[in-house]
Design an enzyme around this catalytic site. Structure first.
Site, PDB file in Angstrom:
ATOM      1  N   ASN A 188       1.043  -1.145   0.009  1.00  0.00           N
ATOM      2  CA  ASN A 188       0.038   0.010  -0.087  1.00  0.00           C
ATOM      3  C   ASN A 188       0.833   1.188   0.111  1.00  0.00           C
ATOM      4  OD1 ASN A 188       0.569  -0.946   2.662  1.00  0.00           O
ATOM      5  ND2 ASN A 188      -0.972   0.485   3.420  1.00  0.00           N
TER       6      ASN A 188
ATOM      7  N   GLU B  53       0.483   5.303   0.327  1.00  0.00           N
ATOM      8  CA  GLU B  53      -0.666   6.269   1.080  1.00  0.00           C
ATOM      9  C   GLU B  53      -0.474   7.428   0.364  1.00  0.00           C
ATOM     10  OE1 GLU B  53      -1.161   5.700   5.212  1.00  0.00           O
ATOM     11  OE2 GLU B  53      -2.202   3.849   4.898  1.00  0.00           O
TER      12      GLU B  53
ATOM     13  N   CYS C 222      -3.939   0.584  -2.259  1.00  0.00           N
ATOM     14  CA  CYS C 222      -3.948  -0.549  -1.552  1.00  0.00           C
ATOM     15  C   CYS C 222      -2.962  -1.723  -2.044  1.00  0.00           C
ATOM     16  CB  CYS C 222      -5.243  -1.392  -1.484  1.00  0.00           C
ATOM     17  SG  CYS C 222      -6.524  -0.689  -0.508  1.00  0.00           S
TER      18      CYS C 222
ATOM     19  N   GLU D 115      -3.153  -4.749  -2.792  1.00  0.00           N
ATOM     20  CA  GLU D 115      -3.586  -5.701  -3.866  1.00  0.00           C
ATOM     21  C   GLU D 115      -3.577  -4.919  -5.212  1.00  0.00           C
ATOM     22  OE1 GLU D 115      -4.891  -4.707  -0.809  1.00  0.00           O
ATOM     23  OE2 GLU D 115      -6.207  -6.379  -0.089  1.00  0.00           O
TER      24      GLU D 115
ATOM     25  N   CYS E  79     -10.351  -4.513   0.935  1.00  0.00           N
ATOM     26  CA  CYS E  79     -11.378  -3.941   0.853  1.00  0.00           C
ATOM     27  C   CYS E  79     -12.251  -3.873  -0.328  1.00  0.00           C
ATOM     28  CB  CYS E  79     -10.693  -2.314   0.867  1.00  0.00           C
ATOM     29  SG  CYS E  79     -10.074  -1.707  -0.627  1.00  0.00           S
TER      30      CYS E  79
ATOM     31  N   CYS F  31     -10.822  -3.091  -3.796  1.00  0.00           N
ATOM     32  CA  CYS F  31      -9.741  -3.925  -4.243  1.00  0.00           C
ATOM     33  C   CYS F  31     -10.557  -5.212  -4.721  1.00  0.00           C
ATOM     34  CB  CYS F  31      -8.691  -4.626  -3.369  1.00  0.00           C
ATOM     35  SG  CYS F  31      -7.614  -3.210  -2.807  1.00  0.00           S
TER      36      CYS F  31
HETATM   37  N1  THU Z   1      -5.106  -1.629   2.914  1.00  0.00           N
HETATM   38  C1  THU Z   1      -4.594  -2.464   1.808  1.00  0.00           C
HETATM   39  O1  THU Z   1      -3.424  -2.088   1.218  1.00  0.00           O
HETATM   40  N2  THU Z   1      -5.043  -3.357   1.517  1.00  0.00           N
HETATM   41  C2  THU Z   1      -6.160  -4.092   2.287  1.00  0.00           C
HETATM   42  O2  THU Z   1      -6.817  -5.128   1.945  1.00  0.00           O
HETATM   43  C3  THU Z   1      -7.048  -3.130   3.508  1.00  0.00           C
HETATM   44  C4  THU Z   1      -6.562  -1.694   3.407  1.00  0.00           C
HETATM   45  C5  THU Z   1      -4.524  -0.394   3.149  1.00  0.00           C
HETATM   46  C6  THU Z   1      -4.990   0.974   2.563  1.00  0.00           C
HETATM   47  C7  THU Z   1      -4.478   1.966   3.577  1.00  0.00           C
HETATM   48  O3  THU Z   1      -3.313   2.335   3.104  1.00  0.00           O
HETATM   49  C8  THU Z   1      -4.261   1.227   4.977  1.00  0.00           C
HETATM   50  O4  THU Z   1      -4.316  -0.180   4.309  1.00  0.00           O
HETATM   51  C9  THU Z   1      -5.335   1.450   5.886  1.00  0.00           C
HETATM   52  O5  THU Z   1      -6.819   1.442   5.179  1.00  0.00           O
END
Ligand code: THU
Length: 135
Positions: free
Chosen positions: A40, A42, A51, A53, A86, A89
């Site tokens: 991920n 940000e 994310c 994925e 999420c 994704c």
């Molecule tokens: N996140 C992911 O990378 N994958 C997931 O399946 C759930 C959430 C990340 C997005 C964000 O950077 C952090 O986790 C908190 O939501």
């Protein structure tokens, strides 16, 4: 599974998550044996965060591979139960993965749940749902 896990773990450590502090790693095994990983990433404008994925799957597609080239995908985070992808994704997986491709969800304790995108996102929105608008 061990190699795929370790590649996802490396990506997990590379996550850029200064806001949530929640690191996620993903890795995709291709039929040619290559593994493509993602983390991920940000942004201070939170909604622009990507994310793990989607990072991994977008890398796979950007390299020219398509859903039929994918054997399986693994996702991990430091969660008490295997990480749950999420909704965004899941939607992206529903287009970029075959319906029956195994998606291994895990964590740092190596608890494992295996699903397909058919199970994670039944009745998903797809290209053909827009057919009526094209008439
Ligand atoms: N996140 C992911 O990378 N994958 C997931 O399946 C759930 C959430 C990340 C997005 C964000 O950077 C952090 O986790 C908190 O939501």
């Amino acid at each position: 599974m061990e190699k795929l896990y370790n590649e996802a773990l490396k990506a997990f450590h590379n996550a850029y998550a200064p806001y949530s502090k929640f690191h996620v790693g993903a890795a995709v095994l291709l039929k040619n044996g290559k593994i493509v990983s993602g983390a991920n990433v940000e942004n201070a404008s939170y909604g622009l965060s990507n994310c793990a994925e989607r990072t991994a799957l977008f890398k796979v597609y950007a390299l020219g591979y398509r859903q039929d080239d994918i054997v399986k995908m693994l996702v991990l985070a430091d969660t008490s139960d295997p990480v749950s992808p999420c909704g965004a994704c899941r939607q992206v997986m529903s287009e970029l993965l075959n319906p029956d491709t195994p998606i291994i969800l895990t964590n740092l304790k190596k608890d494992v749940k295996v699903y397909t995108i058919k199970e994670l996102l039944p009745y998903s929105f797809k290209e053909s749902d827009m057919d009526d608008a094209k008439k």
